[in-house]
Design an enzyme around this catalytic site. Structure first.
Site, PDB file in Angstrom:
ATOM      1  N   GLU A 340      -1.691  -4.597  -9.366  1.00  0.00           N
ATOM      2  CA  GLU A 340      -0.286  -4.376  -9.699  1.00  0.00           C
ATOM      3  C   GLU A 340       0.676  -4.735  -8.561  1.00  0.00           C
ATOM      4  O   GLU A 340       1.627  -4.002  -8.305  1.00  0.00           O
ATOM      5  CB  GLU A 340      -0.073  -2.909 -10.115  1.00  0.00           C
ATOM      6  CG  GLU A 340      -0.800  -2.590 -11.402  1.00  0.00           C
ATOM      7  CD  GLU A 340      -0.717  -1.120 -11.782  1.00  0.00           C
ATOM      8  OE1 GLU A 340      -0.470  -0.844 -12.962  1.00  0.00           O
ATOM      9  OE2 GLU A 340      -0.910  -0.248 -10.920  1.00  0.00           O
TER      10      GLU A 340
HETATM   11  C1  ACM Z   1      -5.125   0.355 -11.634  1.00  0.00           C
HETATM   12  O1  ACM Z   1      -5.324   1.135 -12.591  1.00  0.00           O
HETATM   13  N1  ACM Z   1      -3.894  -0.001 -11.294  1.00  0.00           N
HETATM   14  C2  ACM Z   1      -6.233  -0.198 -10.876  1.00  0.00           C
END
Ligand code: ACM
Length: 534
Positions: A340
């Site tokens: 992310e």
């Molecule tokens: C995640 O759940 N951002 C690895």
């Protein structure tokens, strides 16, 4: 008739006391002796089971033998004795004298060839139970199996009367996968060393062998780094919702590692980068591209922070953190996150990973990253942790599969199966639901070997059950989300694919409920599981 039954009960108690097999009495008295747990009613399912022969009944003359001694085997024996003494009331002395009676923990020997470093053989008969293994880890896992073969009351802290029987037969058992992990997010909410230890004890019961600690994120930096002290002192000073947060001193961290290692779990520390870094950016202004530190963050958004990829300070910082972390961590792997990074351009992301992965190698460690790492250039030996779910796009999956074909190994944590923080259903009071609701069957009913179509089966190193803590702040919260799903992920990691069967599993799982009750573990009594009445 009443007298006869009483007489039989007395005989049973006497037989138990002598440590000999209790001969099942005919007729009515049989009802007084619950059947011993069949050897195949264990979670994770053992690789091979042969039932038969007499049961063994622990008694007040039962000894725990570690023939020839061995520091680790004796330690495992002592912990088994410590576990069983309160409920049984037996002395259970540990001795290095050889002998075939009682509980024998035997290291090495011809019967242990082919069991690998974690496998064990358990043989139970009228005179005793022998667990043999090539390595201490195997003895430890065999002891976890033995615990489940005894009545659930064996886990209680107060003396109980029970025939402490172990059914007769043989189990030969070793794991399907080398990596069987659980992740705890100690950043969104901080968990104390004691809370982490409690979870480690629960993980060890199901033969989990890796504890992945998510040590940094936007909301908190949780590990002391001497060369950058504000990371912990300031970056660790809050958490989701604005509570006081916290962080581990180096001694705290070493104590977690020691406690985990004594239960044959390796700690995998994660410093999430280049995104999920607000706590670090708030602690040191020079890490920011604009030179200004943002405020601490106590919300639950993701994707808004990034280390400053062009700046030299960034790599001084990462080098110091990885050096200190590597020096404290005996395990081979450091997890560098990489998920992310929505505020990092793709080119910057690739540049960052190209610079940071060699730093992991420089300190003698290997890289684990979330699967977005496959969008950069995964280093030789790097492992990608797949956390996609049913809505993950084909391009992203293909990228992971292609990397696996080129040699990147995979840990599977599909969010709609293995994420323990997903709600079970719409009524679950805790957890999130962005990957959907994850009921107990959904969590269990998939095959890591064929999950990612096209990835070579040999690329799968194992499975991991992550537990993110945006909504979780107590041990009871952890347990309610982990149980009963964690044992299912543990079984996917340990048991051969041919044992996989939901209808069989849910019955074995249901029998764990009384164990969790005995241990004070909070759990979700899912209607999918045929729990025995309380
Ligand atoms: C995640 O759940 N951002 C690895």
């Amino acid at each position: 008739m009443r007298r006869r039954r009483l007489l039989f009960s007395l005989l049973l108690v006497a037989a138990a006391g002598l440590g000999t097999a209790a001969v099942p009495p005919p007729g009515a008295a049989r009802a007084a002796t619950p059947a011993a747990t069949p050897l195949d009613q264990v979670v994770p399912a053992p690789a091979s089971v042969h039932e038969g022969g007499d049961a063994y009944t622990l008694g007040d003359r039962t000894r725990i033998r570690v023939p020839g001694g061995s520091g680790e085997a004796e330690r495992i024996a002592s912990s088994l004795a410590g576990l069983l003494r309160p409920a049984t009331g037996f002395d259970l002395p540990v001795t290095t004298e050889d002998g075939r009676d009682g509980i024998v923990l035997r290291l090495g020997g011809s019967g242990t060839r082919g069991l690998g470093g974690e496998g064990y053989r358990l043989t139970s008969g009228a005179r005793g139970v022998t667990i043999s293994a090539a390595r201490p880890a195997g003895l430890f896992h065999g002891v976890q199996t033995l615990r489940q073969l005894l009545p659930a009351d064996a886990e209680r802290q107060r003396a109980r009367r029970a025939p402490w029987r172990v059914a007769g037969g043989t189990i030969a058992d070793s794991p399907r996968y080398a990596y069987r992990g659980a992740m705890l997010d100690v950043s969104r909410h901080f968990f104390t060393v004691g809370q982490v230890k409690r979870y480690i004890d629960q993980l060890a019961m199901y033969k989990i062998n890796k504890l992945h600690l998510h040590l940094s994120d936007d909301q908190g930096w949780r590990i002391a780094i001497a060369s950058w002290p504000r990371l912990a002192s300031y970056g660790g000073s809050t958490q989701v919702g604005g509570g006081p947060g916290g962080s581990y001193t180096k001694d705290d961290y070493r104590e977690i590692i020691r406690y985990a290692a004594a239960r044959y779990l390796t700690v995998v520390p994660e410093i999430d980068m280049p995104g999920h870094t607000n706590a670090a950016l708030a602690s040191y202004a020079p890490l920011n591209c604009n030179g200004q530190a943002p405020p601490l963050y106590t919300g639950t958004s993701v994707g808004f922070s990034s280390l400053c990829v062009p700046k030299k300070e960034t790599y001084d910082f990462v080098d110091d953190v990885l050096r200190e972390l590597a020096a404290m961590t005996p395990g081979r792997a450091l997890h560098i996150g990489g998920d992310e990074a929505h505020s990092t351009s793709h080119d910057d992301y690739v540049t960052f990973m190209d610079k940071v992965q060699p730093l992991v190698a420089k300190y003698g460690k290997s890289v684990i990253g979330w699967h977005q790492l496959t969008g950069a250039h995964p280093a030789k030996g790097a492992v990608a942790q797949y956390w996609g779910y049913d809505k993950t796009g084909t391009a992203e999956r293909t990228q992971v599969v292609d990397a696996a074909r080129r040699g990147t190994r995979l840990i599977l944590s599909p969010a709609d199966r293995a994420y323990l923080d997903m709600k079970y259903d719409k009524n679950t009071p805790l957890g999130l639901s962005w990957a959907g609701y994850v009921g107990v069957q959904r969590s269990y009913d998939w095959d890591p070997g064929s999950y990612l179509d096209g990835a070579p089966a040999g690329s799968v190193l194992g499975v991991e059950a992550p537990l993110w803590s945006e909504t979780l702040s107590t041990s009871a919260h952890i347990e309610y989300m982990a149980f009963p799903r964690l044992p299912g992920i543990a079984e996917l990691g340990w048991s051969p694919a041919r044992t996989h069967d939901w209808d069989d599993y849910k019955v074995r799982l249901a029998a764990q409920g009384p164990r969790w009750d005995a241990l004070g573990i909070d759990y979700f009594r899912s209607p999918e599981v045929p729990w025995p009445a309380r």
